[in-house]
Design a protein around this motif. Structure first.
Motif, mmCIF file in Angstrom:
data_model
loop_
_atom_site.group_PDB
_atom_site.id
_atom_site.type_symbol
_atom_site.label_atom_id
_atom_site.label_comp_id
_atom_site.label_asym_id
_atom_site.label_seq_id
_atom_site.Cartn_x
_atom_site.Cartn_y
_atom_site.Cartn_z
ATOM 1 N N GLY A 192 -4.471 7.662 3.137
ATOM 2 C CA GLY A 192 -3.115 8.195 3.243
ATOM 3 C C GLY A 192 -2.373 8.296 1.926
ATOM 4 O O GLY A 192 -1.259 8.839 1.889
ATOM 5 N N ASN A 193 -2.964 7.774 0.857
ATOM 6 C CA ASN A 193 -2.336 7.877 -0.459
ATOM 7 C C ASN A 193 -3.006 8.921 -1.349
ATOM 8 O O ASN A 193 -2.534 9.169 -2.462
ATOM 9 C CB ASN A 193 -2.378 6.523 -1.181
ATOM 10 C CG ASN A 193 -1.387 5.526 -0.603
ATOM 11 O OD1 ASN A 193 -0.486 5.902 0.151
ATOM 12 N ND2 ASN A 193 -1.552 4.266 -0.941
ATOM 13 N N ILE A 194 -4.067 9.505 -0.876
ATOM 14 C CA ILE A 194 -4.819 10.460 -1.697
ATOM 15 C C ILE A 194 -4.153 11.833 -1.636
ATOM 16 O O ILE A 194 -3.907 12.383 -0.559
ATOM 17 C CB ILE A 194 -6.281 10.541 -1.231
ATOM 18 C CG1 ILE A 194 -6.967 9.180 -1.446
ATOM 19 C CG2 ILE A 194 -7.035 11.646 -1.971
ATOM 20 C CD1 ILE A 194 -8.347 9.068 -0.822
ATOM 21 N N LEU A 247 0.816 -1.211 0.000
ATOM 22 C CA LEU A 247 0.000 0.000 0.000
ATOM 23 C C LEU A 247 0.853 1.266 0.000
ATOM 24 O O LEU A 247 0.415 2.311 -0.485
ATOM 25 C CB LEU A 247 -0.946 0.023 1.207
ATOM 26 C CG LEU A 247 -2.080 -0.995 1.180
ATOM 27 C CD1 LEU A 247 -2.881 -0.925 2.465
ATOM 28 C CD2 LEU A 247 -2.979 -0.782 -0.035
ATOM 29 N N LEU A 248 2.059 1.194 0.559
ATOM 30 C CA LEU A 248 2.953 2.357 0.540
ATOM 31 C C LEU A 248 3.512 2.583 -0.859
ATOM 32 O O LEU A 248 3.483 3.706 -1.383
ATOM 33 C CB LEU A 248 4.089 2.162 1.535
ATOM 34 C CG LEU A 248 3.717 2.334 2.998
ATOM 35 C CD1 LEU A 248 4.814 1.761 3.891
ATOM 36 C CD2 LEU A 248 3.471 3.793 3.322
ATOM 37 N N ILE A 249 4.043 1.530 -1.428
ATOM 38 C CA ILE A 249 4.459 1.516 -2.834
ATOM 39 C C ILE A 249 4.614 0.057 -3.220
ATOM 40 O O ILE A 249 5.184 -0.737 -2.473
ATOM 41 C CB ILE A 249 5.752 2.325 -3.058
ATOM 42 C CG1 ILE A 249 6.026 2.516 -4.551
ATOM 43 C CG2 ILE A 249 6.941 1.688 -2.360
ATOM 44 C CD1 ILE A 249 7.083 3.582 -4.846
ATOM 45 N N ASP A 250 4.073 -0.290 -4.361
ATOM 46 C CA ASP A 250 4.084 -1.689 -4.790
ATOM 47 C C ASP A 250 5.355 -1.943 -5.577
ATOM 48 O O ASP A 250 5.536 -1.380 -6.666
ATOM 49 C CB ASP A 250 2.844 -1.972 -5.640
ATOM 50 C CG ASP A 250 2.612 -3.451 -5.863
ATOM 51 O OD1 ASP A 250 3.610 -4.188 -6.013
ATOM 52 O OD2 ASP A 250 1.441 -3.866 -5.896
ATOM 53 N N VAL A 251 6.231 -2.796 -5.045
ATOM 54 C CA VAL A 251 7.505 -3.027 -5.722
ATOM 55 C C VAL A 251 7.355 -3.931 -6.944
ATOM 56 O O VAL A 251 8.328 -4.140 -7.668
ATOM 57 C CB VAL A 251 8.589 -3.578 -4.770
ATOM 58 C CG1 VAL A 251 8.913 -2.566 -3.688
ATOM 59 C CG2 VAL A 251 8.188 -4.912 -4.173
ATOM 60 N N ILE A 290 1.188 3.440 -6.197
ATOM 61 C CA ILE A 290 0.789 3.942 -4.877
ATOM 62 C C ILE A 290 -0.727 4.115 -4.946
ATOM 63 O O ILE A 290 -1.226 5.181 -5.301
ATOM 64 C CB ILE A 290 1.501 5.265 -4.529
ATOM 65 C CG1 ILE A 290 3.025 5.059 -4.529
ATOM 66 C CG2 ILE A 290 1.029 5.789 -3.164
ATOM 67 C CD1 ILE A 290 3.820 6.336 -4.269
ATOM 68 N N PRO A 291 -1.461 3.062 -4.644
ATOM 69 C CA PRO A 291 -2.900 3.068 -4.951
ATOM 70 C C PRO A 291 -3.701 3.986 -4.035
ATOM 71 O O PRO A 291 -3.484 4.017 -2.826
ATOM 72 C CB PRO A 291 -3.302 1.607 -4.737
ATOM 73 C CG PRO A 291 -2.323 1.098 -3.720
ATOM 74 C CD PRO A 291 -1.026 1.790 -4.030
ATOM 75 N N VAL A 292 -4.629 4.710 -4.608
ATOM 76 C CA VAL A 292 -5.576 5.486 -3.807
ATOM 77 C C VAL A 292 -6.822 4.662 -3.509
ATOM 78 O O VAL A 292 -7.618 5.012 -2.640
ATOM 79 C CB VAL A 292 -5.962 6.811 -4.508
ATOM 80 C CG1 VAL A 292 -4.730 7.699 -4.664
ATOM 81 C CG2 VAL A 292 -6.611 6.557 -5.863
ATOM 82 N N ARG A 293 -6.974 3.570 -4.232
ATOM 83 C CA ARG A 293 -8.057 2.610 -3.989
ATOM 84 C C ARG A 293 -7.530 1.225 -4.308
ATOM 85 O O ARG A 293 -6.889 1.018 -5.345
ATOM 86 C CB ARG A 293 -9.274 2.941 -4.864
ATOM 87 C CG ARG A 293 -10.518 2.099 -4.564
ATOM 88 C CD ARG A 293 -11.681 2.604 -5.411
ATOM 89 N NE ARG A 293 -12.908 1.862 -5.189
ATOM 90 C CZ ARG A 293 -13.785 2.099 -4.208
ATOM 91 N NH1 ARG A 293 -13.563 3.092 -3.362
ATOM 92 N NH2 ARG A 293 -14.876 1.379 -4.074
#
Length: 254
Positions: free
Chosen positions: A107-109, A82-86, A96-99
């Motif tokens: 927290g990603n929006i 959820l923080l960053i998809d490697v 960095i998904p917002v959904r």
């Protein structure tokens, strides 16, 4: 930048058995659901972070056992997807998904470019630099290499039931992928399929195209339905299945 306390800010990648003798190299990009405390769970309740949206349930356990059984190097991600998809290209919508699935990630929006770059620098880039350096050393030494990444998937996605027990995903490594499928299908009760429940695409995947196909390394992504690897018995069973299904070198490696 916040100082990286060891527990709250683990390494971007956990490396197991780096000098293992196997030609198989294992990756588990979604091994961890860890989110440093400063992110306050990205605005999600703690129970949400136990779901598939935050990590691949069971995948790390399978990877560890396969690494041990094969004497294979393994590289496991240290942070939540959820923080960053490697396993997504930087800049992709799913990076960095917002959904995620049907869940908004507060927290990603609206995060800015600096925060996106910070996460890439701490979590994404070190993971792939470590993998690339390992593959470079193997190539320089003339060592044969096949890449296997281990993931898990939800039994139901947005209301749709998924009938497969496992999928083997590949782009250019068709022969290797089909050989693994043949091994899995020795159990007639097993529903294992090629390129299900996803397909490999350069705009939505990273490890297979970049570390595998671009280098000419046979590379596959294994997907296991997560209800089958949600406890220690299931993890052991599926590790054993994969160890037995992987073909010997030069038998299904193209």
């Amino acid at each position: 930048m916040t100082s990286h306390a060891k527990g709250d800010w683990p390494p971007a990648v956990e490396v197991l058995n780096e000098n293992g003798a196997s030609d198989i190299v294992l990756l588990c990009e979604h091994a961890s659901n860890h989110i440093p405390s400063e992110y306050r769970g990205l605005g999600l309740e703690a129970r949400e972070l136990q779901r598939h949206i935050a990590w691949d349930i069971g995948a790390a356990g399978v990877t560890r056992l396969v690494s041990r059984a094969l004497d294979a190097p393994a590289f496991l991600g240290g942070y939540s997807r959820l923080l960053i998809d490697v396993n997504r290209p930087l800049g992709a919508e799913s990076s960095i998904p917002v959904r995620s699935e049907a869940t908004d990630i507060p927290g990603n929006i609206g995060i800015d470019a600096d925060e996106k770059a910070r996460r890439a620098k701490i979590m994404f880039t070190p993971f792939h630099e470590k993998v690339a350096a390992h593959l470079d050393r193997r190539a320089k030494a003339g060592r044969p290499t096949r890449l296997v990444t281990i993931h898990s998937f939800t039994p139901v996605f947005l209301g749709e039931k998924r009938p497969w027990h496992a999928g083997v995903l590949y782009a250019e490594a068709r022969e290797f992928g089909e050989a693994i499928l043949s091994g899995l299908r020795k159990d007639p009760a097993l529903n294992a399929a090629a390129n299900e429940p996803y397909v490999i695409a350069r705009d939505g995947d990273y490890a297979i195209p970049v570390h595998g196909d671009d280098r000419g390394i046979p590379a596959v992504l294994i997907e296991i339905r997560q209800d089958l690897v949600s406890d220690e018995d299931g993890i052991q069973e599926w590790a054993d299945r994969l160890v037995n299904a992987l073909p010997p070198l030069n038998a299904g490696t193209g």
